[in-house]
Design an enzyme around this catalytic site. Sequence first.
Site, PDB file in Angstrom:
ATOM      1  N   SER A  45       0.834  -1.198   0.000  1.00  0.00           N
ATOM      2  CA  SER A  45       0.000   0.000   0.000  1.00  0.00           C
ATOM      3  C   SER A  45       0.880   1.264   0.000  1.00  0.00           C
ATOM      4  O   SER A  45       1.672   1.444  -0.915  1.00  0.00           O
ATOM      5  CB  SER A  45      -0.969  -0.037   1.191  1.00  0.00           C
ATOM      6  OG  SER A  45      -1.990   0.907   1.051  1.00  0.00           O
ATOM      7  N   ASP A 197      -6.041  -4.807  -1.483  1.00  0.00           N
ATOM      8  CA  ASP A 197      -4.932  -4.296  -0.663  1.00  0.00           C
ATOM      9  C   ASP A 197      -4.049  -5.435  -0.134  1.00  0.00           C
ATOM     10  O   ASP A 197      -4.541  -6.429   0.405  1.00  0.00           O
ATOM     11  CB  ASP A 197      -5.508  -3.503   0.514  1.00  0.00           C
ATOM     12  CG  ASP A 197      -4.479  -2.642   1.214  1.00  0.00           C
ATOM     13  OD1 ASP A 197      -3.544  -3.208   1.803  1.00  0.00           O
ATOM     14  OD2 ASP A 197      -4.625  -1.418   1.182  1.00  0.00           O
TER      15      ASP A 197
END
Length: 359
Positions: A45, A197
């Site tokens: 991320s 994610d």
Amino acid sequence: MAKTDCKKIDLALQGGGSHGALTWGVLDRLLEDERLEIDGISGTSAGAMNAVVVADGMHRGGRDGAREALHTFWSAVARAGRFSPIQRGIWDRLMGNDSLDHSLSYLFFENLTQLISPSRLNPLKINPLRKMVEAQVDFERVNACRKLKVFVTATNVRTGRARIFRQPELSVDMVMASACLPFMFEAVEIDGEAYWDGGYSGNPALYPLVDDQDCRDLVVVQINPLLRKKLPVSAREILNRVNEITFNSSLIKELRSIHLLHELIESEGLELESYRAMRLHLIHAEHEVEKMSASSKMNTEWRFLQRLHKQGRRWADQWLNDNFDAIGDHSTFDLDMLFQDAIRPVGKVDHAQAGKRRG
């Protein structure tokens, strides 16, 4: 200082929205220190974004180029954030809070994402973050960089397993997949597979660095608190803590695997020198992160990002002062303490406890 005199380290960078500016500060301080050479970075991320920015800048202009690229990138984050409908509320501004806990736009959007899927909420797939990353990062340079190995983690939606993307195939899609929060954006498709994610499966993934034989010192830069002394009471506090536990669980599992491997090597007398020599370190200031609200991860005001940057630099500076001599010699992250209440492998006997049981 000659390159051969530098101490090599690998870095594992957690995700955490705008709290990734803490990692920017850590990286800025480590890159400033010519006694160190960063050999590889694994990021998820915001950690993945920091990683590719460093590689881009490193390829262009060495460590100074990397530091400049990081500053430029986070400045662009702040500029892009000015046009976001999600801003701090009046109460938070008056009280000097960096959170968005009382922001009507934030609360409205948060509730909306729980009711409507991203495909319906955002049918045109508009993602300002993607445009910003494309504008700031040259992936041809990232993939051409030979000074730094980069690993980016995303989660396969169908299998739930981590996929590690690496040079020379890194792309903006892979970084966006690593940062794709499923309640906000549609899954990113790569090679016919959908990804969310990377924090769900590797925040960050350690095993690409563990398998790296060129460097045996692995430094984890943790920006999500493992421990909260105050029990969550309100619905928001409970949700925030659940998210923290979720995004830390993959890291804890990998650390536990490393810990078990070390204990098995010791208890069985195994000759796995490549793993025996691995040294773990941690850069983190849990008591400081604990004070920050989870909603502040959406705060991209330049003033706030600069404060996080300075805080990250202080973390790294303190860590270097305390632990530089240990690099290349021994671990400074005590896994025995972290997992003191965990099951020990067969064959590893605590003789003091065994004596008490016999007595």
